[in-house]
Scaffold this active site. Structure first.
Site, PDB file in Angstrom:
ATOM      1  N   ASN A  53      13.085 -18.368   3.280  1.00  0.00           N
ATOM      2  CA  ASN A  53      14.095 -18.800   4.246  1.00  0.00           C
ATOM      3  C   ASN A  53      14.627 -17.614   5.045  1.00  0.00           C
ATOM      4  O   ASN A  53      14.778 -17.677   6.275  1.00  0.00           O
ATOM      5  CB  ASN A  53      15.263 -19.474   3.529  1.00  0.00           C
ATOM      6  CG  ASN A  53      14.934 -20.851   2.992  1.00  0.00           C
ATOM      7  OD1 ASN A  53      13.920 -21.437   3.336  1.00  0.00           O
ATOM      8  ND2 ASN A  53      15.794 -21.365   2.139  1.00  0.00           N
ATOM      9  N   ARG A 411       7.043 -24.637  15.313  1.00  0.00           N
ATOM     10  CA  ARG A 411       7.211 -23.224  14.955  1.00  0.00           C
ATOM     11  C   ARG A 411       6.480 -22.852  13.668  1.00  0.00           C
ATOM     12  O   ARG A 411       6.622 -23.509  12.649  1.00  0.00           O
ATOM     13  CB  ARG A 411       8.699 -22.902  14.821  1.00  0.00           C
ATOM     14  CG  ARG A 411       8.985 -21.437  14.525  1.00  0.00           C
ATOM     15  CD  ARG A 411      10.466 -21.188  14.475  1.00  0.00           C
ATOM     16  NE  ARG A 411      11.044 -21.181  15.818  1.00  0.00           N
ATOM     17  CZ  ARG A 411      12.281 -21.598  16.088  1.00  0.00           C
ATOM     18  NH1 ARG A 411      13.031 -22.086  15.136  1.00  0.00           N
ATOM     19  NH2 ARG A 411      12.741 -21.537  17.326  1.00  0.00           N
ATOM     20  N   HIS A 441       9.181 -34.332  18.629  1.00  0.00           N
ATOM     21  CA  HIS A 441       9.562 -34.220  17.220  1.00  0.00           C
ATOM     22  C   HIS A 441       9.686 -35.587  16.544  1.00  0.00           C
ATOM     23  O   HIS A 441       9.827 -35.661  15.327  1.00  0.00           O
ATOM     24  CB  HIS A 441      10.887 -33.454  17.123  1.00  0.00           C
ATOM     25  CG  HIS A 441      11.275 -33.053  15.734  1.00  0.00           C
ATOM     26  ND1 HIS A 441      12.349 -33.603  15.076  1.00  0.00           N
ATOM     27  CD2 HIS A 441      10.727 -32.151  14.876  1.00  0.00           C
ATOM     28  CE1 HIS A 441      12.458 -33.058  13.875  1.00  0.00           C
ATOM     29  NE2 HIS A 441      11.483 -32.182  13.722  1.00  0.00           N
ATOM     30  N   TYR A 474       9.363 -33.333   0.000  1.00  0.00           N
ATOM     31  CA  TYR A 474      10.484 -33.588   0.902  1.00  0.00           C
ATOM     32  C   TYR A 474      11.024 -34.993   0.671  1.00  0.00           C
ATOM     33  O   TYR A 474      10.259 -35.945   0.489  1.00  0.00           O
ATOM     34  CB  TYR A 474      10.055 -33.483   2.371  1.00  0.00           C
ATOM     35  CG  TYR A 474       9.800 -32.092   2.881  1.00  0.00           C
ATOM     36  CD1 TYR A 474       9.565 -31.027   2.020  1.00  0.00           C
ATOM     37  CD2 TYR A 474       9.772 -31.839   4.242  1.00  0.00           C
ATOM     38  CE1 TYR A 474       9.320 -29.750   2.495  1.00  0.00           C
ATOM     39  CE2 TYR A 474       9.530 -30.566   4.736  1.00  0.00           C
ATOM     40  CZ  TYR A 474       9.294 -29.527   3.854  1.00  0.00           C
ATOM     41  OH  TYR A 474       9.041 -28.265   4.334  1.00  0.00           O
TER      42      TYR A 474
END
EC number: 2.7.4.1
Length: 695
Positions: A53, A411, A441, A474
């Site tokens: 991160n 990204r 997105h 996720y």
């Protein structure tokens, strides 16, 4: 009575977004600290996640800040801080965080791993036999791929690639007495931690450092240390022409590899000061950008411990279940997705509901079904070996019309996305690279099928990417539907994406960049009106990040009017809850755990008829202004109740959570008697297991 909702809001009502992100990463460290709830290897993984991160934070956010400073941009942030002031403050916060990460690793996690028979060693701790094996390994496997680079008048200081681990070496020429600097890159193609035996690991750089004499024969090795550079890795592409976007991006990716300025230098804590001064000078970094750490550097290498067979030190294995509405009709054959979706909408919640037997099966069945005429899908991030990509290729080869709206500017996935986008084109898929100036997105899939009563459309709209690998890690939600209003909206949105129409009117969708902020603000105003009219009123949102000032101000106004506002956020949160007179009625909670909370869910009381939506958008400027995002309204009462129950559990006092009051986050993991609170993710896992066993 004074109407406080019409008074000016205080100037200091926002928290800084960058500081808020660092506080989020500190919550990740909380999981690495948590000996009572988190298994040992998982704690090591959270240390790795913290490092990963932070790498991205420097490559993007800190790099952007340095660009503004270099360009002389003297525009303050919404909190009033100038770029230089904020940069210094961030570096100070990071120094504290990485010092704490190092302490956790060296004083807690590493000794506890060793006590369990998993040792991360240094050269001195090896047995004689192990040293002999490592010497042989160096000669056979490591030495051939190393490239020592000396620095002298004919050899300038080499380019140090971002995030690579390097050895800085100070040499002396015995013949002349002259000192010379050299650099050896630790090859990323080899395992970072070399396995000596079961449970015994040695950092690769330790092996290399012990054999530097073989790399620099005839020279005397005076000193050596490891260092690591982080560079600006954000992509900047001028999108003047959609036809040239792919080539512009490839050119920018090449430039990323060779021309990005450093934004951080990590070195071993005992580095020689002259060597450090030389590195700082050659890399053009300041003292504040240098982080001195105990070896080993780059704890992302701890991800490799996940391959350990010590299942007793990990989270228990979890096998997602098929959603009850999509369960197999017969044990020998999977459910017919189209037959199921004719009967009802299906709201899936991953990873508790299986992605493979819902969303993935939906695309695979559509590809194989002769009655299907067309498939349209957005792809933001997916894996290179994705069965969904394979299904789209299969459909195209079968003669179906297949459209893939590929976001190649996702990204850090740009290069991979270019690769499989070209693979799709090769097999006849119509590939569209999104819209100029906007990232696509939204998470959409549309299937057009020929049926006895005519054409029928089926769709999936979700909160997460079409990536089977991350779908197991996720937390996300998705709606599978054949509702003609929703599928018509999605069809028109796809036409907007591929045909450059100017569609802005949808019946069951909110679509950014034109409609999401506006629509949500209208819903917030509606809740204020409901409250003033004595009707049920309330706002609940579940998001990854919230920074949009217009929506934050609307939540403040709603709170001042007496409307309860619950914000369930994973990462950045710049709203200040619990401030008297401003946000007394706002609660902010965060939950982190074995799964990454990723779904975006919106709930409004609606005067007793709740308005609920799920979608791809966070409450950030980039999502609402610079991306194509979509939120779909959910109307099935059972689905609405499921969402309400999820929020009730997240905000229950006995659920593990982090709470934000004003500008301070506080962890709540145990009650006053020291008893563990309920872990929401573990509860949902248990309920999924119970549903499986009851079949």
């Amino acid at each position: 009575m004074r109407d406080v909702t019409q008074e000016p809001l205080p100037a200091d009502r926002y928290l800084d977004r960058e500081i808020s992100w660092l506080l989020f990463n500190n919550r990740v460290l909380d999981l690495a600290r948590d000996k009572r709830r988190v298994p040992l290897i998982e704690r090591a993984k959270f240390l790795a996640i913290f490092s990963s991160n932070l790498d991205e934070f420097f490559m993007v956010r800190v790099a952007g800040l340095k660009r503004r400073i270099a360009a002389g941009v003297a525009v303050p942030t919404v909190t009033g801080k100038m770029p230089g002031e904020l940069h210094s403050e961030l570096l100070g916060h990071v120094a504290e965080l990485v010092a704490e990460q190092s302490r956790i690793f060296h004083e807690e996690v590493r000794p506890e791993l060793a006590a369990e028979g998993i040792e991360i060693l240094n050269w001195e701790e090896l047995t004689a036999a192990e040293k002999d094996r490592m010497r042989a390994l160096f000669v056979e496997r490591i030495f051939p791929v190393l490239t020592p680079l000396a620095v002298d008048p004919s050899h300038p200081f080499p380019y140090i690639s971002g995030l690579s681990i390097n050895l800085a070496v100070l040499l002396r020429n015995p013949a002349t007495g002259a000192k010379q600097f050299a650099r050896v890159k630790v090859p990323p193609v080899l395992s970072r931690f070399i396995k000596l035996a079961e449970g015994r690991f040695l950092p690769l750089e330790d092996i290399i450092s012990r054999h530097l004499g073989q790399l620099f024969t005839g020279m005397q090795v005076l000193q050596h240390t490891t260092f690591r550079v982080t560079r600006n890795e954000d992509i900047e592409v001028e999108e003047d022409d959609a036809e040239n976007l792919l080539f512009a991006l490839e050119k920018e990716l090449l430039r990323r590899k060779v021309g990005r300025p450093p934004v951080r230098l990590e070195v071993e804590e005992d580095i020689d000061l002259q060597m450090l001064d030389m590195l700082m000078r050659e890399l053009d970094v300041s003292e504040a950008e240098v982080f001195r750490l105990a070896a080993p550097l780059d704890l992302t290498g701890l991800f490799s411990l996940a391959d350990s067979h010590r299942e007793d030190l990990k989270y228990p294995n979890f096998l997602p279940i098929t959603h009850p509405d999509l369960a197999e009709v017969e044990s020998s054959s999977p459910a017919d997705m189209f037959k199921s979706l004719k009967l009802r909408d299906v709201l899936v919640h991953h990873p508790y509901d299986s992605f493979a037997t819902s969303v993935q099966r939906f695309i695979e069945q559509a590809a194989a079904d002769p009655a299907v005429l067309a498939i349209k899908q957005t792809l933001y991030r997916t894996s290179g070996d994705s069965p969904i990509v394979d299904a789209l290729i299969e459909a195209a080869e079968a003669g179906k019309q297949v459209l893939a709206v590929v976001e190649i500017k996702a990204r850090f996935d740009e290069q991979a996305n270019i690769g499989w986008a070209r693979k799709l084109e090769k097999y006849g898929v119509h590939v569209v690279y999104g819209m100029l100036g906007l990232k696509t997105h939204c998470k959409l899939a549309l299937v057009v099928r020929e049926e006895a009563d005519g054409l029928r459309r089926y769709a999936h709209i979700g909160t997460g990417n079409y990536n089977p690998k991350t779908a197991r890690l996720y937390e996300d939600m998705g709606l599978l539907t054949s509702n003609p209003v929703i599928t018509d909206d999605i069809a028109r949105l796809f036409n907007h994406l591929s045909g450059m129409t100017h569609e802005t009117n949808y019946r069951r969708l909110l679509v950014a960049p034109h409609g999401i902020r506006k629509g949500l603000l209208e819903y917030v105003d509606g809740e204020v009106a409901n409250h003033l009219a004595g009707k049920p009123a309330g706002i609940r949102v579940k998001i990854n990040s919230i920074v949009d000032e217009a929506l934050i101000d609307a939540f403040y106004r709603a709170s001042q009017a007496g409307v309860p506002v619950d914000i369930w956020v994973r990462g950045i949160c710049t709203i200040r809850p619990g401030v008297p007179g401003l946000s007394d009625n706002i609660r902010v909670r965060s939950t982190l755990g074995r799964f990454l909370e990723h779904s975006r869910v919106f709930w409004f009381a609606g005067g007793g008829r709740p308005i609920v939506g799920i979608g791809s958008a966070d409450l950030m400027h980039r999502n609402l202004d610079r991306r194509v995002e979509a939120i779909v309204g959910i109307s099935n009462p059972a689905h609405v109740e499921r969402v309400e129950t999820l929020f009730d559990r997240a905000f229950a006092p006995d659920t593990v959570h982090w709470e934000l009051i004003d500008d301070t986050w506080t962890a709540h993991t145990h009650d006053d008697q020291g008893n563990p609170l309920t872990d929401l993710q573990e509860t949902l896992i248990q309920e999924a297991a119970e549903r499986r066993s009851s079949r």
